[in-house]
Design a protein around this motif. Structure first.
Motif, PDB file in Angstrom:
ATOM      1  N   GLU A 234       0.841  -1.191   0.000  1.00 54.35           N
ATOM      2  CA  GLU A 234       0.000   0.000   0.000  1.00 54.35           C
ATOM      3  C   GLU A 234       0.884   1.251   0.000  1.00 54.35           C
ATOM      4  O   GLU A 234       1.873   1.344   0.724  1.00 54.35           O
ATOM      5  N   LEU A 235       0.530   2.189  -0.837  1.00 56.02           N
ATOM      6  CA  LEU A 235       1.327   3.414  -0.956  1.00 56.02           C
ATOM      7  C   LEU A 235       1.171   4.282   0.290  1.00 56.02           C
ATOM      8  O   LEU A 235       0.067   4.383   0.845  1.00 56.02           O
ATOM      9  N   PRO A 236       2.263   4.927   0.729  1.00 57.82           N
ATOM     10  CA  PRO A 236       2.156   5.838   1.872  1.00 57.82           C
ATOM     11  C   PRO A 236       1.153   6.957   1.580  1.00 57.82           C
ATOM     12  O   PRO A 236       1.128   7.507   0.466  1.00 57.82           O
ATOM     13  N   LYS A 237       0.336   7.274   2.553  1.00 60.80           N
ATOM     14  CA  LYS A 237      -0.692   8.301   2.357  1.00 60.80           C
ATOM     15  C   LYS A 237      -0.083   9.637   1.970  1.00 60.80           C
ATOM     16  O   LYS A 237      -0.646  10.378   1.151  1.00 60.80           O
ATOM     17  N   ALA A 238       1.087   9.961   2.532  1.00 61.03           N
ATOM     18  CA  ALA A 238       1.736  11.236   2.211  1.00 61.03           C
ATOM     19  C   ALA A 238       2.148  11.268   0.736  1.00 61.03           C
ATOM     20  O   ALA A 238       2.033  12.303   0.071  1.00 61.03           O
ATOM     21  N   VAL A 240       0.721   9.565  -1.738  1.00 62.50           N
ATOM     22  CA  VAL A 240      -0.504   9.668  -2.543  1.00 62.50           C
ATOM     23  C   VAL A 240      -1.011  11.106  -2.556  1.00 62.50           C
ATOM     24  O   VAL A 240      -1.371  11.650  -3.613  1.00 62.50           O
ATOM     25  N   LYS A 241      -1.008  11.734  -1.396  1.00 63.20           N
ATOM     26  CA  LYS A 241      -1.496  13.102  -1.295  1.00 63.20           C
ATOM     27  C   LYS A 241      -0.647  14.062  -2.129  1.00 63.20           C
ATOM     28  O   LYS A 241      -1.176  14.915  -2.853  1.00 63.20           O
ATOM     29  N   LEU A 273      -2.383   5.278 -10.335  1.00 63.91           N
ATOM     30  CA  LEU A 273      -3.297   5.569  -9.238  1.00 63.91           C
ATOM     31  C   LEU A 273      -4.568   6.220  -9.767  1.00 63.91           C
ATOM     32  O   LEU A 273      -4.542   7.267 -10.400  1.00 63.91           O
TER      33      LEU A 273
END
Length: 277
Positions: A234-238, A240-241, A273
């Protein structure tokens, strides 16, 4: 449909072993008015072997657009015609798309016969997942275009199936190692149904070494199958943001490259994504 119109039959022919042709295929080839063949000399050998005297004419990549209208006219006049390629199922990385499209648009009945197909035969014996796969045909001959296409497929969750020419097999595997990494499992199937049929799988780096051990291993009609990409974490949320924010101002490819470098991620995972839906 106008019953006076003829029928176009799509007739698969053997990959190498003549015993693989079906009785139905033989009946159709004997009964039609004309056989459209990728190479009339090659198909002539098949017809001669089975004592079929139906006339044939060429239909290949270089003349299909010019000849398709003429063949369509014969079908509309009531002639039944068979379409064959040199080996396997027509249209699968072989000529015929233009003709079949015209026939469908004109209301000509198109009847496909089941039969040999190198991609399916190879896949069935590969040991790779077969529930989902993507047939990609031939990769580009030029390295830059080939690398670009492989990069676009690097995260593909399905088994990948390619055809490849012997003269490019080592270059293609080297590019696969560059893009997919040395450990990605690749299965090579060559000369299917023929005397020297070979199906050999190994991590892509080892497969190159195996081919280099014996130049005879680099000869013949080839199918390459690549295992699905490992599931991505899973990609880090930071990350992705940041990517989504940058993608509003920059091309997706550039945004993905910048974020991938900053977070030490694969850029394809970011680029794709949100594209799946």
């Amino acid at each position: 449909m106008n019953e006076a119109k003829g029928t176009l039959y799509i007739v698969p022919t053997p990959l190498g072993n003549l015993g693989d042709i079906s009785q139905r295929a033989l009946n159709v080839l004997a009964d039609v008015s004309l056989i459209c063949a990728e190479d009339t000399r090659h198909t002539g050998q098949l017809l001669h072997h089975f004592s079929i005297r139906t006339p044939s004419q060429s239909l290949h990549d270089h003349n299909e657009k010019q000849k398709a209208a003429f063949i369509l006219g014969k079908l509309e006049a009531g002639s039944d015609i068979a379409l064959v390629s040199d080996a396997g199922t027509p249209l699968i990385s072989d000529p015929g798309y233009t003709l079949v499209s015209l026939c469908r648009a004109a209301g000509i009945k198109v009847v496909p016969l089941p039969g040999p197909c190198a991609a399916i035969a190879a896949l069935s014996a590969s040991g790779l997942p077969t529930d989902r796969f993507a047939f990609e045909g031939f990769l580009p001959a030029k390295q830059s275009a080939r690398l670009t296409q492989l990069e676009a497929l690097s995260d593909e969750p399905r088994t990948l199936v390619f055809y490849e020419a012997p003269r490019r097999i080592l270059d293609t595997l080297a590019d696969m190692e560059t893009v997919f990494g040395p450990e990605r499992q690749v299965v090579l199937a060559k000369e299917l149904t023929k005397t020297f049929e070979t199906i050999h799988g190994a991590p892509v780096a080892e497969l190159q070494a195996w081919l280099n051990e014996d130049s005879n291993r680099q000869k013949g009609e080839m199918v390459l199958m690549v295992a699905p990409a490992p599931k991505q974490e899973e990609l880090p949320k930071a990350a992705v943001k940041l990517f989504l924010a940058l993608a509003e101002e920059l091309p997706r490819k550039k945004a993905a490259s910048l974020v991938a470098e900053a977070f030490e991620l694969k850029k394809n995972a970011l680029y794709n994504l949100g594209l799946e839906g």
